[in-house]
Scaffold this motif. Structure first.
Motif, PDB file in Angstrom:
ATOM      1  N   PRO A 116      89.695  37.290  -9.244  1.00 36.60           N
ATOM      2  CA  PRO A 116      88.607  38.160  -9.722  1.00 36.60           C
ATOM      3  C   PRO A 116      88.301  37.933 -11.201  1.00 36.60           C
ATOM      4  CG  PRO A 116      90.137  39.392  -8.356  1.00 36.60           C
ATOM      5  CD  PRO A 116      90.755  38.039  -8.560  1.00 36.60           C
ATOM      6  N   GLU A 172      82.209  38.677  -6.956  1.00 39.72           N
ATOM      7  CA  GLU A 172      83.443  38.798  -6.184  1.00 39.72           C
ATOM      8  C   GLU A 172      83.997  37.406  -5.891  1.00 39.72           C
ATOM      9  OE1 GLU A 172      82.391  41.182  -2.689  1.00 39.72           O
ATOM     10  OE2 GLU A 172      83.539  42.813  -3.612  1.00 39.72           O
ATOM     11  N   ARG A 213      87.941  36.381  -1.181  1.00 38.34           N
ATOM     12  CA  ARG A 213      87.880  37.728  -0.608  1.00 38.34           C
ATOM     13  C   ARG A 213      86.991  37.769   0.628  1.00 38.34           C
ATOM     14  NH1 ARG A 213      86.491  42.146  -4.953  1.00 38.34           N
ATOM     15  NH2 ARG A 213      88.555  41.445  -5.688  1.00 38.34           N
TER      16      ARG A 213
END
Length: 474
Positions: free
Chosen positions: A103, A145, A149
């Motif tokens: 991140p 993002e 993920r």
């Protein structure tokens, strides 16, 4: 009857063979006396890591958990099944962007990451100029993002925006799905942080022509076994990270007839063939998606010390481990050591960036350098260096890939499945071959080379694994 065997096994009657480990004083003294000596690069595990190392090595779950995790990784059967826009396959909404690595927020983003995000803003019509895009991103106009993920990987900056077309890969053995964007080529491209008019023009062509043609060809052809292509490409001199020439050719041969049969203008079909023929890295994104599918199959096995992701965002290098879920362990990304284009040099280089180290995670790339001797011309070094790099990786991995074999090592399987405990115990870090992006937004690629993760990420992962070990019965 007399004993004809030489005394002391012949130790006193032949030239000595000396192997040293650890401190180099003995090796240096012998070398000064012209005694052949082989020095082994060994050091004890860091003292501060010993309690965690002892706890994890003593975990009764570890052996079975690692066998299960690496078994799932090596038995994965990733197939290319479709090509679709990110808005469809990932559900990305306008203003939502994915990026490579752990991140990251805009204020910590490196130059190439900022350049790629600015280019994505221009591509999606969310800004009219680079300056406007930069201001909008700085005030939080986009959602950022990690690709990982969303079951996705992206090379270099790894930026994915809703209109970009994605390779869709399904694991026929374990049922998982992984995606990766289409490869733009080398030089001034979005993934290296470039965002000029030629970059946007190429991306729009990829969205209007390349993506739809590939979609129709893949659907007409049916699922493509990527492990079979990768295994064959390894026999032909690729390592599937920085060298994909054979794999790209094999993919074109596989899809050629279906591309020609497409209901599309002949000029568009010719453009696609010319583009892929001039882009030896085209298969890279397919190998990344295949490696992602295989690594994801090994996730979430309690007690396993297997690394299931290595990724960089240009600021941080992060790893994820099977036994610790989606948690990232991060440290500063390093600047690769390699060869530079034109007048560029180390001062122009950004720290390492990209999700493409997923190939090393699954036993390709830097771990398969011995299969691709020509790669040393691209990343620096000599052929023996490539062979030595692969041999070192066997020391920190749990298995050898049964399908991916290296001719130069008598068809030994590539080292696969990085083990956190082995990295900490030996001090040997994974070797990753990579491109080098310019540190300033808009520059693009400045070179290629080799890089390793910061050691602390493995020590931190080990500590987390130790904390999760359940005490045994008293």
């Amino acid at each position: 009857m007399s004993d004809a065997r030489p005394r002391l096994g012949g130790l006193l009657t032949r030239e000595p063979r000396v192997v040293t480990a650890g401190v180099g004083v003995l090796a240096e003294a012998l070398a000064q006396q012209a005694v052949p000596v082989e020095a082994v690069d060994w050091r004890p595990a860091p003292e501060e890591s010993l309690p965690a190392l002892n706890a994890v090595l003593g975990d009764p779950r570890r052996a079975e958990a690692n066998a299960r995790a690496v078994g799932r990784m090596l038995s994965a059967r990733p197939h290319l099944v479709d090509v679709r826009p990110a808005s469809e396959v990932l559900g990305l909404e306008p203003g939502a962007f994915l990026h490579a690595g752990p991140p990251l927020e805009w204020d910590r983003a490196s130059g190439p990451m900022r350049g790629a995000l600015m280019g994505a803003m221009l591509l999606e019509g969310l800004a009219g100029t680079p300056e406007e895009a930069e201001r909008a991103l700085a005030r939080g106009a986009a959602t950022l993002e990690p690709c990982h993920r969303h079951g996705t990987v992206g090379p270099m900056a790894g930026v994915v925006s809703p209109s970009m077309w994605m390779l869709v890969v399904e694991d026929a053995e374990h049922g998982g799905t992984a995606c990766c964007s289409l490869n733009e080529g080398l030089g001034k491209v979005l993934r290296y942080g470039a965002y000029g008019p030629e970059v946007l023009e190429r991306l729009r062509w990829m969205g209007a022509v390349l993506g739809p043609l590939l979609r129709d060809a893949v659907r007409r052809h049916g699922p493509i076994d990527l492990v079979a292509l990768i295994a064959q490409a390894l026999q032909m001199g690729d390592e599937l990270h920085n060298r994909n020439r054979a794999a790209t050719s094999l993919l074109v041969r596989e899809l050629g007839a279906d591309l020609v049969a497409a209901d599309a203008p002949r000029a568009h079909v010719a453009e696609v063939f010319r583009f892929v023929a001039g882009n030896d890295h085209f298969f890279l994104n397919a190998s990344m998606a295949a490696a992602k599918a295989a690594a994801d199959a090994a996730r979430d096995v309690p007690g396993s010390t297997l690394v299931v992701a290595m990724a960089r965002n240009g600021t941080d290098f992060g790893i994820q481990v099977s036994g610790t879920g989606d948690r990232w362990f991060t440290g500063p990304a390093q600047v690769p050591d390699g060869l530079y284009l034109g007048s560029y040099g180390p001062a122009d280089a950004n720290p390492d960036i990209g999700d493409s180290a997923i190939t090393e995670t699954a036993g390709m790339g830097g771990f398969a350098l011995a299969a691709a001797p020509a790669i040393v011309r691209f990343v620096g070094g000599e052929v023996p260096d490539a062979v030595a790099a692969t041999r070192r990786m066997y020391e920190i991995t749990l298995a050898e890939h049964p399908a991916l074999q290296i001719p130069l090592l008598s068809f030994r399987g590539t080292p696969a499945g990085v083990d956190v405990t082995r990295v900490v115990r030996t001090g040997i870090l994974p070797v990753i071959d990579t491109g080098i992006a310019g540190r300033e937004p808009g520059v693009g690629q400045v070179g290629a080379g080799l890089v390793s993760p910061p050691a602390r990420v493995f020590a931190d992962a080990l500590a987390a694994l130790a904390a999760a070990v359940r005490p045994g019965p008293a």
